[in-house]
Design an enzyme around this catalytic site. Structure first.
Site, PDB file in Angstrom:
ATOM      1  N   THR A   1      80.095  31.547  -8.432  1.00 12.72           N
ATOM      2  CA  THR A   1      79.264  32.205  -9.449  1.00 12.72           C
ATOM      3  C   THR A   1      78.740  33.569  -9.009  1.00 12.72           C
ATOM      4  OG1 THR A   1      78.563  30.093 -10.333  1.00 12.72           O
ATOM      5  CG2 THR A   1      77.086  31.934 -10.726  1.00 12.72           C
TER       6      THR A   1
ATOM      7  N   THR B   1      78.726  27.225  -5.350  1.00  7.78           N
ATOM      8  CA  THR B   1      77.756  26.230  -4.866  1.00  7.78           C
ATOM      9  C   THR B   1      78.295  24.802  -4.944  1.00  7.78           C
ATOM     10  OG1 THR B   1      76.727  26.025  -7.052  1.00  7.78           O
ATOM     11  CG2 THR B   1      75.778  27.644  -5.546  1.00  7.78           C
ATOM     12  N   ASP B   2      79.269  24.568  -5.844  1.00  9.55           N
ATOM     13  CA  ASP B   2      79.667  23.183  -6.093  1.00  9.55           C
ATOM     14  C   ASP B   2      80.158  22.450  -4.838  1.00  9.55           C
ATOM     15  OD1 ASP B   2      78.915  23.406  -8.704  1.00  9.55           O
ATOM     16  OD2 ASP B   2      80.933  23.708  -9.502  1.00  9.55           O
TER      17      ASP B   2
ATOM     18  N   GLN C   1      73.942   5.455   0.795  1.00 12.77           N
ATOM     19  CA  GLN C   1      73.878   6.202  -0.469  1.00 12.77           C
ATOM     20  C   GLN C   1      72.541   6.927  -0.605  1.00 12.77           C
ATOM     21  OE1 GLN C   1      74.616   3.560  -3.763  1.00 12.77           O
ATOM     22  NE2 GLN C   1      76.527   2.824  -2.891  1.00 12.77           N
TER      23      GLN C   1
HETATM   24  N1  ASP Z   1      81.433  26.297 -10.270  1.00 10.35           N
HETATM   25  C1  ASP Z   1      80.820  27.287  -9.417  1.00 10.35           C
HETATM   26  C2  ASP Z   1      81.481  27.178  -8.052  1.00 10.35           C
HETATM   27  O1  ASP Z   1      81.193  26.295  -7.311  1.00 10.35           O
HETATM   28  C3  ASP Z   1      79.367  27.046  -9.325  1.00 10.35           C
HETATM   29  C4  ASP Z   1      78.590  28.017  -8.480  1.00 10.35           C
HETATM   30  O2  ASP Z   1      79.098  28.848  -7.754  1.00 10.35           O
HETATM   31  O3  ASP Z   1      77.360  27.948  -8.529  1.00 10.35           O
HETATM   32  O4  ASP Z   1      82.312  27.981  -7.737  1.00 10.35           O
END
Ligand code: ASP
Length: 344
Positions: free
Chosen positions: A13, A90-91, A278
């Site tokens: 992102t 972030t994913d 978990q």
């Molecule tokens: N879908 C994006 C990724 O992981 C989400 C992000 O960067 O926040 O590339």
């Protein structure tokens, strides 16, 4: 002397552009936006060189071979730069941050992963702050490890997890204190950092990329009613290592004798099954309950307080460097890169 930081932009992102189809990575766009940021040319800031990957990935598409690309990129540029920033979606950032410490050995400079929830192109974003702070940390502090900066924290990479899909403090390390906090000051807790390797130690990248079809590790989360037949199928070849997501302090359904028999048959065949809770916080103690001891009797080993991301990355790493199942079992129980605290 002004420091010089290497920025590897893998996608995510942070550098995405708003298109009619939604946010998407666009080659050259992040670099262009950075040239428009006056803060980055402030004398207090380090110089930087940005290297954009091709293709730029949404991190949901990241594979272990991409972890190797990043590790090799850092190694290839290691002597030229004072620190490294990996701009990443972030994913799956916590998976990459968990894998890199096992691959990069002899690291004496900071390698900081960061990204953002809102792209730099938006007026209100968290990208600007994360990027500037990561550049300052990478240039001003001696941090000889892979870490993840996001929002108000600097975390050990192999302890990090994504805890929020929206929040600006999207990452945490529930079983380990932050390496640093970012507020009015940037405070680094030096007592928590890994020891800096001696100057004579060369940076090495361990392991090698494999064919995605040969990925032999997996993660299975127990749930009430899980079928022993389904578990039996998952445990078949080519699987060689499995992170078993268990309840509480590492418990499983010990009344299900068929399930226990499937686990035992697999560990007898040499499949390494690692017990990780978990729960976000806490450690596995398989001896506390009969429901945990049964897993130990089935040959399941403790993952102690490792995150699932770290346990998976560690299994992947150990198989990729050619360890036998017995060696993998032994190494999984050792703290290799600050990823776990082994309890008696
Ligand atoms: N879908 C994006 C990724 O992981 C989400 C992000 O960067 O926040 O590339």
């Amino acid at each position: 002397m002004k420091k010089h930081i290497y920025i590897a932009y893998t996608g995510g992102t942070i550098g995405m552009k708003n298109t009619p189809a939604g946010y998407a990575p666009a080659p050259g766009y992040l670099g262009h936006l950075m040239t428009l940021m006056p803060e980055l040319s402030d004398p207090a800031m380090p110089d930087y060189t940005i290297h954009e990957y091709d293709p730029l990935l949404d991190s949901s598409n990241m594979m272990p071979e991409d972890w190797f690309t990043i590790a090799q990129d850092i190694a290839a540029n290691y002597d030229t730069y004072d620190g490294f920033i990996v701009l990443h979606g972030t994913d799956t950032m916590a998976y990459t941050a968990s894998a890199l410490p096992f691959m990069l050995r002899g690291l004496r400079k900071a390698a900081i992963l960061t990204g953002s929830q809102i792209p730099l192109c938006e007026i209100r974003n968290d990208a600007r702050r994360n990027l500037i702070t990561a550049l300052i940390i990478a240039s001003d502090f001696v941090i000889p490890e892979v870490c993840l900066h996001f929002g108000s924290k600097l975390l050990r990479g192999c302890r990090s997890v994504k805890v929020s899909a929206y929040g600006f403090d999207a990452f945490d390390s529930p079983n380990f204190p932050p390496l640093g906090s970012v507020g009015t000051d940037i405070d680094i807790n030096r007592s928590l950092l890994l020891d800096r390797p001696p100057d004579t130690e060369k940076l090495r990248v361990l392991g090698h990329p494999n064919d995605p079809d040969d990925t032999v590790v997996g993660w299975l989360r127990l749930f009430p009613g899980i079928s022993s037949r389904v578990v039996g199928h998952i445990l078949q070849p080519p699987l060689r290592g499995l992170v078993l997501g268990t309840y509480g302090v590492g418990n499983g359904p010990d009344r299900d004798k068929r399930l226990m028999a499937e686990l035992k048959a697999a560990t007898d065949r040499g499949v390494v099954i690692v017990n990780c809770t978990q729960c976000l916080e806490g450690s596995v103690h398989m001896g506390d309950y009969a429901a945990g001891s049964a897993l130990a009797d089935a040959g399941v080993i403790s993952g102690f307080d490792m995150t699932t991301e770290a346990a998976l990355a560690k299994l992947f790493h150990l198989f990729s460097v050619g360890c036998s199942p017995e060696q993998v079992k032994t190494e999984m129980q050792k703290n290799l890169r600050g990823e776990m605290k082994r309890e008696a």
